[in-house]
Scaffold this motif. Structure first.
Motif, short mmCIF file in Angstrom:
data_model
loop_
_atom_site.label_atom_id
_atom_site.label_comp_id
_atom_site.label_asym_id
_atom_site.label_seq_id
_atom_site.Cartn_x
_atom_site.Cartn_y
_atom_site.Cartn_z
N LEU A 263 0.81 -1.22 0.00
CA LEU A 263 0.00 0.00 0.00
C LEU A 263 0.84 1.27 0.00
N ASP A 264 1.89 1.30 0.79
CA ASP A 264 2.72 2.50 0.83
C ASP A 264 3.37 2.77 -0.52
N ASP A 265 3.86 1.72 -1.18
CA ASP A 265 4.45 1.89 -2.51
C ASP A 265 3.42 2.38 -3.51
N LEU A 266 2.20 1.83 -3.43
CA LEU A 266 1.15 2.26 -4.34
C LEU A 266 0.81 3.74 -4.13
N ARG A 267 0.76 4.15 -2.88
CA ARG A 267 0.47 5.57 -2.59
C ARG A 267 1.56 6.48 -3.15
N ALA A 268 2.79 6.01 -3.11
CA ALA A 268 3.92 6.84 -3.53
C ALA A 268 4.16 6.81 -5.04
N THR A 269 3.53 5.88 -5.74
CA THR A 269 3.76 5.73 -7.18
C THR A 269 3.10 6.84 -7.97
N ARG A 270 3.81 7.32 -8.97
CA ARG A 270 3.27 8.33 -9.87
C ARG A 270 3.29 7.80 -11.30
N PRO A 271 2.40 8.30 -12.14
CA PRO A 271 2.35 7.80 -13.53
C PRO A 271 3.71 7.87 -14.20
N THR A 272 3.90 6.97 -15.16
CA THR A 272 5.17 6.86 -15.88
C THR A 272 4.96 7.12 -17.36
N ASP A 273 6.00 7.57 -18.04
CA ASP A 273 5.93 7.70 -19.50
C ASP A 273 6.93 6.75 -20.17
N THR A 274 7.46 5.79 -19.40
CA THR A 274 8.42 4.82 -19.94
C THR A 274 7.81 4.03 -21.08
N VAL A 275 8.60 3.82 -22.14
CA VAL A 275 8.20 3.01 -23.29
C VAL A 275 9.09 1.77 -23.33
N ARG A 276 8.46 0.60 -23.48
CA ARG A 276 9.21 -0.64 -23.58
C ARG A 276 8.62 -1.51 -24.68
N LEU A 277 9.48 -2.26 -25.35
CA LEU A 277 9.05 -3.26 -26.33
C LEU A 277 9.11 -4.63 -25.66
N LEU A 278 7.98 -5.29 -25.59
CA LEU A 278 7.88 -6.58 -24.92
C LEU A 278 7.56 -7.67 -25.94
N PRO A 279 8.09 -8.88 -25.74
CA PRO A 279 7.96 -9.93 -26.75
C PRO A 279 6.57 -10.56 -26.79
N ALA A 280 6.39 -11.45 -27.74
CA ALA A 280 5.16 -12.23 -27.81
C ALA A 280 4.95 -12.98 -26.49
N PHE A 281 3.70 -13.11 -26.10
CA PHE A 281 3.33 -13.85 -24.89
C PHE A 281 3.95 -13.27 -23.62
N ASP A 282 4.15 -11.96 -23.59
CA ASP A 282 4.79 -11.41 -22.40
C ASP A 282 3.83 -11.42 -21.21
N GLN A 283 4.41 -11.67 -20.04
CA GLN A 283 3.61 -11.78 -18.82
C GLN A 283 2.92 -10.47 -18.45
N TYR A 284 3.47 -9.35 -18.84
CA TYR A 284 2.83 -8.08 -18.52
C TYR A 284 1.42 -8.02 -19.09
N VAL A 285 1.23 -8.64 -20.26
CA VAL A 285 -0.08 -8.69 -20.90
C VAL A 285 -0.88 -9.90 -20.42
N LEU A 286 -0.22 -11.05 -20.30
CA LEU A 286 -0.93 -12.27 -19.94
C LEU A 286 -1.43 -12.26 -18.50
N GLY A 287 -0.71 -11.59 -17.59
CA GLY A 287 -1.11 -11.58 -16.19
C GLY A 287 -2.50 -11.05 -15.96
N PRO A 288 -2.81 -9.84 -16.42
CA PRO A 288 -4.17 -9.32 -16.30
C PRO A 288 -5.10 -9.85 -17.39
N GLY A 289 -4.51 -10.33 -18.48
CA GLY A 289 -5.30 -10.82 -19.60
C GLY A 289 -5.56 -9.73 -20.63
N THR A 290 -5.69 -10.14 -21.88
CA THR A 290 -5.89 -9.16 -22.96
C THR A 290 -7.26 -8.51 -22.88
N GLY A 291 -8.16 -9.05 -22.04
CA GLY A 291 -9.47 -8.43 -21.85
C GLY A 291 -9.45 -7.29 -20.87
N GLU A 292 -8.32 -7.01 -20.23
CA GLU A 292 -8.22 -5.89 -19.30
C GLU A 292 -8.08 -4.60 -20.10
#
Length: 369
Positions: A263-292
């Motif tokens: 919770l403390d980390d979430l409160r302290a987090t601010r939006p990011t403008d970082t850009v990353r290229l992630l591969p096929a089947f990356d967990q960043y997408v699969l974790g929440p699902g493509t329906g998110e």
């Protein structure tokens, strides 16, 4: 506690080591991500590499050879890399679904009795050894006298073998040229702990999921694990058993669970403008699902989740998918969606990073689509 999606996605980017790589150890990275899908081995290596401080493509193979990582059927019945000491907890929850006991499954594949016979034969055949698919099939048929299971056992989909993987009867062994091999985790992997009780496993896996993909509704966890197959009464009881280890937060009017320690980390987090290229089947997408919708715009979902279960390589900006890419030979072809703003300078930086991960020079080509 009320937070925005921009804050949530920035927090996830950090947890995924996409803001700043924290380690070179592939086991630590796979652990943080709750496994890495490995249906396509090169995509799994790239998913680890884009999160390493100093990418080394051979590091995944070294961790597999050193028996620190294992490959087995896991979440959603797909092949995953998992840390050996953690894999059993994930498999325990998958086994708790007893999906192979459904009449529709048995009519399509084998009866529960025949599956038990296959499992017993495979357990004996794989004791202290590694077998190719053909060798395992021959041993099982010899032990059971049932030639009718040959087609199921030889199938590359492995549908009949997946329940055995969930129960810890078998896992993938080391590569034998182009041949898939199988072995027993309890005789092949020195650190194999054996499957825990599902209640104990849930106390490990649900917080681990929230540590990478939270805050999130518990339904997202259920879909990620095995497409909503968990018994809902079990799921409710597991969440209740976590007590004050987890808490609810509100994301733009939507309730979700988070680990209390985050919770403390979430409160302290601010939006990011970082850009990353992630591969096929990356967990960043699969974790929440493509329906998110907060991660993948609904109007663009078909460009990310494609035919035959293919999940495209994606451009992620500010935690949201903003396009797709391919890398054929020496050309990195990026498609930025017309409604999104992705500075070319950030894509040039990612081209250089990705070239280091893939181990070849790349020329950037950008189009709007």
């Amino acid at each position: 506690m009320k937070i925005t999606w921009d804050d949530v996605l920035a927090w996830r980017m950090n947890r995924h080591m996409l803001e700043k790589p924290e380690t070179d150890d592939p086991v630590a990275i796979v652990s943080r991500l709750c496994g890495v899908q490995a249906q396509v081995a090169s995509a799994a290596r790239t998913a680890v590499g884009v999160r390493q401080r100093e990418p080394r493509r051979e590091s995944v193979e070294e961790a597999l050879a050193g028996r620190r990582l294992m490959k087995t059927w896991a979440m959603r019945g797909t092949l995953h890399l998992l840390p050996v000491e953690e894999a059993a907890a994930y498999l325990s929850l998958l086994a708790s679904t007893r999906s192979w006991e459904k009449g529709s499954w048995q009519r399509a594949f084998v009866t529960a009795d025949r599956l038990e016979a296959i499992g017993e034969a495979a357990h004996r055949a794989l004791d202290g050894t590694v077998l190719t698919r053909e060798e395992l099939t021959a041993r099982v048929i010899d032990a059971t006298g049932d030639e009718s299971v040959a087609e199921h056992l030889r199938s590359g989909w492995g549908t009949v073998l997946k329940p055995l993987a969930f129960r810890g009867v078998l896992c993938h062994g080391p590569a034998d040229g182009t041949s898939v091999t199988f072995t027993r985790p309890d005789t092949y992997l020195p650190a194999w702990p054996g499957l825990p009780d599902p209640v104990e496993a849930a106390g490990i896996v649900i917080p681990a999921y929230l540590a990478a993909y939270g805050p999130a509704p518990i339904e997202s966890f259920d879909q990620w694990l095995y497409r909503g197959a968990l018994r809902k009464a079990d799921l409710r009881s597991w969440v209740a058993a976590l007590g004050d280890r987890i808490t609810t937060v509100e994301i733009e009017g939507r309730d979700a669970y988070a680990r209390a320690e985050d919770l403390d980390d979430l409160r302290a987090t601010r939006p990011t403008d970082t850009v990353r290229l992630l591969p096929a089947f990356d967990q960043y997408v699969l974790g929440p699902g493509t329906g998110e919708a907060a991660v993948v715009p609904p109007s663009r979902r078909g460009e990310v989740s494609r035919a035959a279960g293919w999940i495209s390589p994606v451009v992620v900006g500010g935690g949201r998918v903003r396009g797709t890419w391919t890398a054929e030979k020496d050309v990195l072809a990026v498609t930025v969606w017309k409604e999104c703003d992705v500075p070319r300078a950030t894509l040039e930086a990612e081209r250089e990073r990705l070239a280091g991960v893939l181990g070849r020079d790349l020329t950037l080509s950008v189009r709007t689509g």
